[in-house]
Design a protein around this motif. Structure first.
Motif, PDB file in Angstrom:
ATOM      1  N   LEU A   7       0.818  -1.200   0.000  1.00  0.00           N
ATOM      2  CA  LEU A   7       0.000   0.000   0.000  1.00  0.00           C
ATOM      3  C   LEU A   7       0.858   1.259   0.000  1.00  0.00           C
ATOM      4  CD1 LEU A   7      -2.750  -0.969   2.584  1.00  0.00           C
ATOM      5  CD2 LEU A   7      -3.002  -0.774   0.115  1.00  0.00           C
ATOM      6  N   ASN A   8       0.404   2.239  -0.752  1.00  0.00           N
ATOM      7  CA  ASN A   8       1.076   3.537  -0.786  1.00  0.00           C
ATOM      8  C   ASN A   8       0.663   4.350   0.440  1.00  0.00           C
ATOM      9  OD1 ASN A   8       2.505   3.183  -3.087  1.00  0.00           O
ATOM     10  ND2 ASN A   8       1.271   4.492  -4.373  1.00  0.00           N
ATOM     11  N   LEU A  24      -6.983   5.475  -4.965  1.00  0.00           N
ATOM     12  CA  LEU A  24      -5.855   5.344  -5.890  1.00  0.00           C
ATOM     13  C   LEU A  24      -5.740   3.924  -6.435  1.00  0.00           C
ATOM     14  CD1 LEU A  24      -3.089   7.477  -4.105  1.00  0.00           C
ATOM     15  CD2 LEU A  24      -4.671   8.152  -5.922  1.00  0.00           C
ATOM     16  N   CYS A  25      -6.018   2.943  -5.607  1.00  0.00           N
ATOM     17  CA  CYS A  25      -5.971   1.551  -6.067  1.00  0.00           C
ATOM     18  C   CYS A  25      -6.997   1.292  -7.164  1.00  0.00           C
ATOM     19  CB  CYS A  25      -6.231   0.601  -4.900  1.00  0.00           C
ATOM     20  SG  CYS A  25      -4.841   0.386  -3.778  1.00  0.00           S
ATOM     21  N   CYS A  26      -8.099   2.019  -7.110  1.00  0.00           N
ATOM     22  CA  CYS A  26      -9.183   1.793  -8.069  1.00  0.00           C
ATOM     23  C   CYS A  26      -9.106   2.716  -9.289  1.00  0.00           C
ATOM     24  CB  CYS A  26     -10.537   1.998  -7.385  1.00  0.00           C
ATOM     25  SG  CYS A  26     -10.936   0.748  -6.148  1.00  0.00           S
ATOM     26  N   ALA A  27      -8.101   3.579  -9.349  1.00  0.00           N
ATOM     27  CA  ALA A  27      -8.036   4.600 -10.401  1.00  0.00           C
ATOM     28  C   ALA A  27      -7.415   4.083 -11.683  1.00  0.00           C
ATOM     29  CB  ALA A  27      -7.260   5.812  -9.896  1.00  0.00           C
ATOM     30  N   SER A  28      -7.856   2.908 -12.118  1.00  0.00           N
ATOM     31  CA  SER A  28      -7.282   2.295 -13.316  1.00  0.00           C
ATOM     32  C   SER A  28      -8.245   1.256 -13.870  1.00  0.00           C
ATOM     33  CB  SER A  28      -5.938   1.637 -12.972  1.00  0.00           C
ATOM     34  OG  SER A  28      -5.438   0.905 -14.066  1.00  0.00           O
ATOM     35  N   GLY A  61     -13.372  12.990 -10.133  1.00  0.00           N
ATOM     36  CA  GLY A  61     -13.788  12.379 -11.388  1.00  0.00           C
ATOM     37  C   GLY A  61     -13.528  10.890 -11.474  1.00  0.00           C
ATOM     38  N   LEU A  62     -13.569  10.193 -10.338  1.00  0.00           N
ATOM     39  CA  LEU A  62     -13.212   8.771 -10.321  1.00  0.00           C
ATOM     40  C   LEU A  62     -14.359   7.862  -9.899  1.00  0.00           C
ATOM     41  CD1 LEU A  62      -9.615   8.988  -8.777  1.00  0.00           C
ATOM     42  CD2 LEU A  62     -10.233   8.550 -11.166  1.00  0.00           C
ATOM     43  N   ILE A  63     -15.579   8.368  -9.856  1.00  0.00           N
ATOM     44  CA  ILE A  63     -16.721   7.524  -9.491  1.00  0.00           C
ATOM     45  C   ILE A  63     -16.834   6.295 -10.407  1.00  0.00           C
ATOM     46  CG2 ILE A  63     -19.257   7.403  -9.576  1.00  0.00           C
ATOM     47  CD1 ILE A  63     -18.394   8.521  -6.968  1.00  0.00           C
ATOM     48  N   PRO A  64     -16.744   6.433 -11.734  1.00  0.00           N
ATOM     49  CA  PRO A  64     -16.903   5.252 -12.600  1.00  0.00           C
ATOM     50  C   PRO A  64     -15.873   4.158 -12.316  1.00  0.00           C
ATOM     51  CG  PRO A  64     -17.110   7.266 -13.886  1.00  0.00           C
ATOM     52  CD  PRO A  64     -16.613   7.671 -12.533  1.00  0.00           C
ATOM     53  N   LEU A  65     -14.613   4.537 -12.143  1.00  0.00           N
ATOM     54  CA  LEU A  65     -13.579   3.531 -11.885  1.00  0.00           C
ATOM     55  C   LEU A  65     -13.709   2.950 -10.480  1.00  0.00           C
ATOM     56  CD1 LEU A  65     -10.469   5.249 -13.527  1.00  0.00           C
ATOM     57  CD2 LEU A  65     -11.778   3.300 -14.395  1.00  0.00           C
ATOM     58  N   LEU A  66     -14.042   3.786  -9.507  1.00  0.00           N
ATOM     59  CA  LEU A  66     -14.210   3.294  -8.136  1.00  0.00           C
ATOM     60  C   LEU A  66     -15.344   2.269  -8.084  1.00  0.00           C
ATOM     61  CD1 LEU A  66     -13.592   3.465  -5.074  1.00  0.00           C
ATOM     62  CD2 LEU A  66     -15.310   5.293  -4.947  1.00  0.00           C
ATOM     63  N   TYR A  67     -16.505   2.612  -8.632  1.00  0.00           N
ATOM     64  CA  TYR A  67     -17.634   1.686  -8.587  1.00  0.00           C
ATOM     65  C   TYR A  67     -17.346   0.410  -9.365  1.00  0.00           C
ATOM     66  CZ  TYR A  67     -21.958  -0.629  -9.727  1.00  0.00           C
ATOM     67  OH  TYR A  67     -22.916  -1.597  -9.907  1.00  0.00           O
ATOM     68  N   ASN A 297       4.230   8.482  -9.561  1.00  0.00           N
ATOM     69  CA  ASN A 297       4.241   8.315  -8.105  1.00  0.00           C
ATOM     70  C   ASN A 297       2.866   8.028  -7.516  1.00  0.00           C
ATOM     71  OD1 ASN A 297       7.047   9.002  -6.800  1.00  0.00           O
ATOM     72  ND2 ASN A 297       6.811  10.467  -8.472  1.00  0.00           N
ATOM     73  N   ILE A 298       1.821   8.625  -8.086  1.00  0.00           N
ATOM     74  CA  ILE A 298       0.495   8.517  -7.469  1.00  0.00           C
ATOM     75  C   ILE A 298      -0.322   7.356  -8.030  1.00  0.00           C
ATOM     76  CG2 ILE A 298      -1.732   9.691  -7.179  1.00  0.00           C
ATOM     77  CD1 ILE A 298      -0.229  12.324  -6.967  1.00  0.00           C
ATOM     78  N   ILE A 299      -0.353   7.211  -9.341  1.00  0.00           N
ATOM     79  CA  ILE A 299      -1.133   6.131  -9.960  1.00  0.00           C
ATOM     80  C   ILE A 299      -0.283   4.885 -10.131  1.00  0.00           C
ATOM     81  CG2 ILE A 299      -2.562   5.449 -11.932  1.00  0.00           C
ATOM     82  CD1 ILE A 299      -3.756   7.727 -10.293  1.00  0.00           C
ATOM     83  N   GLY A 300       0.957   5.064 -10.576  1.00  0.00           N
ATOM     84  CA  GLY A 300       1.865   3.950 -10.795  1.00  0.00           C
ATOM     85  C   GLY A 300       1.959   3.591 -12.265  1.00  0.00           C
ATOM     86  N   ILE A 301       2.965   4.093 -12.960  1.00  0.00           N
ATOM     87  CA  ILE A 301       3.202   3.758 -14.364  1.00  0.00           C
ATOM     88  C   ILE A 301       4.678   3.448 -14.541  1.00  0.00           C
ATOM     89  CG2 ILE A 301       1.299   5.119 -15.326  1.00  0.00           C
ATOM     90  CD1 ILE A 301       3.379   7.313 -15.959  1.00  0.00           C
TER      91      ILE A 301
END
Length: 376
Positions: A7-8, A24-28, A61-67, A297-301
């Motif tokens: 975990l970050n 952040l874990c769900c932002a992809s 703006g991350l509701i779609p990815l989170l859900y 750093n935040i999302i991970g690429i």
């Protein structure tokens, strides 16, 4: 895409709360085994503030990815009232996205029929390009780029379709507005459809970046959208455009980093040397580097070593990124945000002339020039 084995809890020296860790874990769209386990572990915590998670997801703006990710991975663990709230927000957003997409297709056909060259920008096209599904990205309006000589022709077409200018201008004011270097959009509203359309003739205001719109028009690619052929941008130019747009707003939404992550993940053939060279020519290299550094750093690429080394060699990039990270990942209630944004906009430009251009705008604002931010 790079995934993180643990975990970050700290990013760029900023402590990350469990609620933000989950977001952040769900932002992809790509959730591997490691992130799946992280999500499962986080949602089992009894101290999670789900109201904060939901409100932060909407704000960023991350509701779609989170859900989508929580529903697929931990629907039995998440409190059912929370899951139901997220589901309603997801479908409300999806319905709105479909409406906006239909409107965009109609407008693009209208422009084609009237011989006006146009490029849809952000919104539904970006959602489809990066996520393969317009329901997986939040957007609230439409953006279309046209050539400067076609702005007023487009205006007449929009009025015939029930739109009205957001701000009423006389002919003299309108002419001055379109020439003002602090302007880049002419905004229109359709009241019954509750749609705002931003007509662009520049990519950004001149004080934000020096990207030449002539360069963009010369490097368009053909693409398919909504059953029609449209013009779009190369991955490298999308990175330029996404970075300058987000930089103009000091990277206030995590979804803009998610967009960059998806773009890089879907385009492993990106020509990094060409991107950096073009960004340097348009004095937006530091903007691009900040976007890449934050996303790394935040999302991970995964970034090429030479690109990461070039980024870290600029101390302003590291310093500005740390400040932005603090703003993004904490409950920041700083009342001096305007001054922070002003100093950021001056520091992010590398050319003295462009720093002075922003300072000129700042002075106009201090003098209460009401025209400075009409297109905000």
């Amino acid at each position: 895409m790079q995934t993180l084995a643990k975990l970050n809890t700290k990013i760029l020296n900023v402590n990350v709360r469990p609620e933000m860790q989950l977001l952040l874990c769900c932002a992809s769209t790509k959730i591997d085994a490691a992130k799946t386990e992280q999500i499962k572990s986080l949602v089992q915590r009894t101290d999670l503030d789900w109201q904060e998670i939901t409100s932060s997801a909407w704000k960023h703006g991350l509701i779609p990815l989170l859900y989508t990710n929580i529903n697929a991975i931990a629907s039995d663990t998440v409190p059912q009232d929370v899951l139901e709230q997220l589901r309603k927000l997801f479908y409300t957003n999806a319905q709105r996205s479909l409406q906006l997409t239909g409107e965009l297709v109609q407008l693009l056909r209208l422009l084609q029929e009237n011989g006006i060259l146009a490029v849809p920008y952000k919104g539904p096209v970006l959602a489809n390009l990066l996520y393969g599904n317009i329901a997986l990205r939040q957007f609230c309006d439409l953006d279309i780029l046209v050539q400067p000589q076609d702005v007023l022709k487009f205006k007449d077409l929009l009025i015939s379709q029930g739109y009205r200018p957001k701000i009423e201008l006389t002919k003299t004011e309108e002419a001055a507005y379109l020439k003002d270097k602090s302007k880049h959009t002419y905004n229109f509203i359709h009241d019954s459809k509750r749609i705002m359309l931003e007509v662009h003739w520049r990519i950004t205001p001149r004080y934000t970046s020096s990207i030449e719109v002539k360069y963009i028009w010369k490097h368009l690619l053909s693409s398919s959208f909504g059953g029609m052929e449209i013009y779009s941008f190369s991955p490298e130019n999308w990175l330029l455009l996404l970075s300058t747009h987000a930089s103009r707003h000091r990277w206030e939404k995590l979804s803009w980093l998610a967009d960059i992550a998806e773009l890089i993940g879907r385009n492993p053939e990106i020509n990094w040397q060409m991107l950096i060279q073009q960004a340097s020519e348009f004095d937006c290299r530091r903007m691009v580097f900040i976007g890449l550094f934050l996303t790394y750093n935040i999302i991970g690429i995964t970034l090429p070593n030479e690109v990461l080394q070039a980024i870290e060699a600029d101390p302003e990039v590291v310093s500005l990124s740390s400040s932005i990270c603090q703003q993004l990942l904490t409950r920041n209630t700083d009342s001096h945000r305007f001054m922070q944004n002003t100093f950021y906009q001056i520091r992010v430009r590398e050319g003295l002339q462009n720093k002075l251009l922003y300072f000129e705008l700042f002075l106009r604002w201090l003098m209460r020039d009401k025209n400075v931010l009409l297109d905000e």
